[in-house]
Write a protein that holds these residues in place. Structure first.
Motif, PDB file in Angstrom:
ATOM      1  N   LYS A   1      46.805  41.938  23.583  1.00  0.00           N
ATOM      2  CA  LYS A   1      45.905  41.503  24.651  1.00  0.00           C
ATOM      3  C   LYS A   1      44.708  40.723  24.124  1.00  0.00           C
ATOM      4  CE  LYS A   1      47.070  44.966  28.133  1.00  0.00           C
ATOM      5  NZ  LYS A   1      46.570  46.034  29.032  1.00  0.00           N
ATOM      6  N   SER A   2      44.151  41.164  22.992  1.00  0.00           N
ATOM      7  CA  SER A   2      42.986  40.464  22.442  1.00  0.00           C
ATOM      8  C   SER A   2      43.374  39.079  21.954  1.00  0.00           C
ATOM      9  CB  SER A   2      42.375  41.286  21.307  1.00  0.00           C
ATOM     10  OG  SER A   2      43.310  41.470  20.255  1.00  0.00           O
TER      11      SER A   2
ATOM     12  N   GLY B   1      45.635  33.513  34.296  1.00  0.00           N
ATOM     13  CA  GLY B   1      45.378  34.938  34.495  1.00  0.00           C
ATOM     14  C   GLY B   1      46.589  35.635  35.075  1.00  0.00           C
ATOM     15  N   GLU B   2      46.449  36.923  35.329  1.00  0.00           N
ATOM     16  CA  GLU B   2      47.537  37.707  35.903  1.00  0.00           C
ATOM     17  C   GLU B   2      47.505  37.590  37.425  1.00  0.00           C
ATOM     18  OE1 GLU B   2      50.029  39.334  34.356  1.00  0.00           O
ATOM     19  OE2 GLU B   2      49.235  38.429  32.525  1.00  0.00           O
TER      20      GLU B   2
ATOM     21  N   SER C   1      43.986  36.820  24.961  1.00  0.00           N
ATOM     22  CA  SER C   1      42.729  36.365  25.552  1.00  0.00           C
ATOM     23  C   SER C   1      42.129  35.215  24.746  1.00  0.00           C
ATOM     24  CB  SER C   1      41.742  37.527  25.623  1.00  0.00           C
ATOM     25  OG  SER C   1      40.502  37.111  26.145  1.00  0.00           O
TER      26      SER C   1
ATOM     27  N   ILE D   1      44.194  32.024  25.369  1.00  0.00           N
ATOM     28  CA  ILE D   1      43.912  31.421  26.678  1.00  0.00           C
ATOM     29  C   ILE D   1      42.543  30.754  26.684  1.00  0.00           C
ATOM     30  CG2 ILE D   1      43.478  31.956  29.101  1.00  0.00           C
ATOM     31  CD1 ILE D   1      45.652  34.087  28.917  1.00  0.00           C
ATOM     32  N   ASP D   2      41.547  31.423  26.094  1.00  0.00           N
ATOM     33  CA  ASP D   2      40.211  30.825  26.010  1.00  0.00           C
ATOM     34  C   ASP D   2      40.238  29.522  25.221  1.00  0.00           C
ATOM     35  OD1 ASP D   2      39.100  32.852  27.479  1.00  0.00           O
ATOM     36  OD2 ASP D   2      38.377  33.988  25.748  1.00  0.00           O
TER      37      ASP D   2
ATOM     38  N   ARG E   1      51.933  36.192  34.849  1.00  0.00           N
ATOM     39  CA  ARG E   1      50.915  35.227  34.441  1.00  0.00           C
ATOM     40  C   ARG E   1      51.044  33.943  35.241  1.00  0.00           C
ATOM     41  NH1 ARG E   1      51.722  34.832  28.659  1.00  0.00           N
ATOM     42  NH2 ARG E   1      51.187  37.028  28.756  1.00  0.00           N
TER      43      ARG E   1
ATOM     44  N   GLU F   1      42.062  29.064  36.283  1.00  0.00           N
ATOM     45  CA  GLU F   1      42.207  29.574  34.934  1.00  0.00           C
ATOM     46  C   GLU F   1      43.506  30.356  34.831  1.00  0.00           C
ATOM     47  OE1 GLU F   1      38.714  31.897  34.498  1.00  0.00           O
ATOM     48  OE2 GLU F   1      39.436  33.562  35.738  1.00  0.00           O
TER      49      GLU F   1
END
Length: 394
Positions: free
Chosen positions: A59-60, A86-87, A63, A66-67, A93, A84
């Motif tokens: 998950k980290s 996201g879920e 993130s 995606i950023d 997604r 953006e």
């Protein structure tokens, strides 16, 4: 004594069978554990070609990835981005609106120099290119080739997984039989599988890279967008999930502005592609979807790995009794012969429509592949029922 010996022999056989079974299960678990470890390890390593093919599952890390994509897009001045990654509530997604968007409004714009583009020579009038439809294989090769300038391969591919389609060859026979369509399983499916391997033989041939290439090819087939003869993989845009026009799905628009695609100034001065919001509009926090276009249910399953809720534009049934093709244009027909043929079609099925719908409603934890097969066959029965005038099912 003889009876005791027989019992002892039977017990020994059972014990031996149990021991062998336990040994087999333990080794399977160990093999699975080893394979899982290898897959986990590969997520942080590269293949022999130098490119990573594993999906980011931490998950980290996800993130951060995606950023990174958001930051690259925001580096373009005047770039419109009102969504953006996201879920979503329904589709996993996808793209989430960061403000209220009206119908016809631009959700975001992407410079075309970030896209991967190949030409579909099959549609050209050049006689030398006649029959050449290998754009998909060429795009797949670019996804598994190490190139630091390949934004899509470096940033988007790690977020993707190949679609779960039967063309991948890993669907068990019992689930394929649940489609209840022999032509689909014996002809359409085999044709799609042959095409995949032909693409690998023509564009890759490296046996160590075969599965990576086929995974990339499946992603290409489910994510490519057409603009004339240009077949494009567009970062960020292809994260949009499908919805029909009636369901609020938007559309994309290509704007050719200049020949200098390396310029990072005003988005209006360079070639770009936009996602336009559908006719329902989108509220802040809701999903922005894209209408993928029109295709048969068989194509949806073979190349996209899902089935739309209703496909009234392209869904059809070939009646075995006459070879006639039935579509949604035939509903409530006045032709008594066609009605009788549809009744015969329904009576020849292994299950009734009522039984299929009950299974879909009751089995909430049903295998995804099995659910898709039952949705497919029930959709065909709904069409046949509509033709004979059973309005309760549509």
């Amino acid at each position: 004594n003889k009876k005791k010996i027989v019992n002892m022999y039977s017990s020994s056989k059972f014990l031996m069978f149990a021991t062998i079974t336990l040994w087999w299960e333990v080794n399977c678990v160990l093999s699975l554990s080893t394979a899982t470890s290898a897959i986990t390890t590969s997520s942080s390593t590269k293949t022999s070609s130098g490119s990573s093919h594993s999906v980011v599952d931490d998950k980290s890390k996800l993130s951060v990835a995606i950023d990174s994509i958001h930051n690259v897009l925001d580096n373009y001045s005047a770039l419109k981005r009102h969504c953006e990654i996201g879920e979503t509530k329904k589709h996993g997604r996808g793209l989430i609106a960061t403000k209220n968007l009206d119908p016809g409004e631009v959700a975001f714009q992407i410079p075309l120099n970030l896209a991967l583009i190949e030409i579909d020579n099959k549609n050209n009038n050049n006689a030398e290119n006649e029959g050449d439809d290998d754009w998909a294989g060429r795009l797949a090769n670019r996804l598994i080739t190490d190139d630091n300038n390949n934004f899509y391969a470096q940033n988007i591919v790690p977020l993707l997984e190949p679609p779960m389609t039967p063309a991948r060859g890993d669907w068990p026979e019992w689930i394929l039989n649940e489609f209840d369509n022999e032509k689909f399983v014996s002809q359409d499916l085999n044709k799609a599988q042959d095409w995949r391997y032909n693409q690998w033989e023509k564009h890759c041939k490296d046996r160590q890279q075969r599965q990576y290439f086929l995974d990339a090819l499946d992603m290409v087939c489910s994510r490519t967008m057409r603009c004339g003869n240009d077949m494009m993989l567009v970062p960020f845009l292809d994260m949009a999930n499908h919805a029909s026009e009636a369901e609020g799905g938007g559309y994309y628009q290509v704007n050719r502005k200049s020949t200098n695609n390396n310029h990072q100034g005003d988005i209006d001065s360079i070639d770009n592609i936009s996602l336009i919001v559908g006719e329902r509009g989108v509220s802040m926090g809701e999903e922005i979807t894209l209408n993928y276009g029109y295709r048969s249910n068989e194509d949806w399953i073979l190349h996209y790995g899902f089935l739309p809720h209703r496909n009234e534009d392209q869904e059809s049934i070939e009646l075995s009794s006459s070879g006639r093709i039935v579509t949604w244009k035939d509903i409530r027909t006045a032709d008594p012969t066609l009605r009788d043929e549809c009744l015969e079609y329904l009576s020849d099925q292994k299950t009734t429509l009522e039984e299929d719908l009950a299974m879909l409603q009751q089995e909430h934890n049903m295998n995804y592949r099995c659910r898709m097969a039952i949705q497919y066959r029930s959709s065909r029965k709904i069409l046949a029922s509509a033709v004979i005038g059973k309005s309760s099912f549509f």
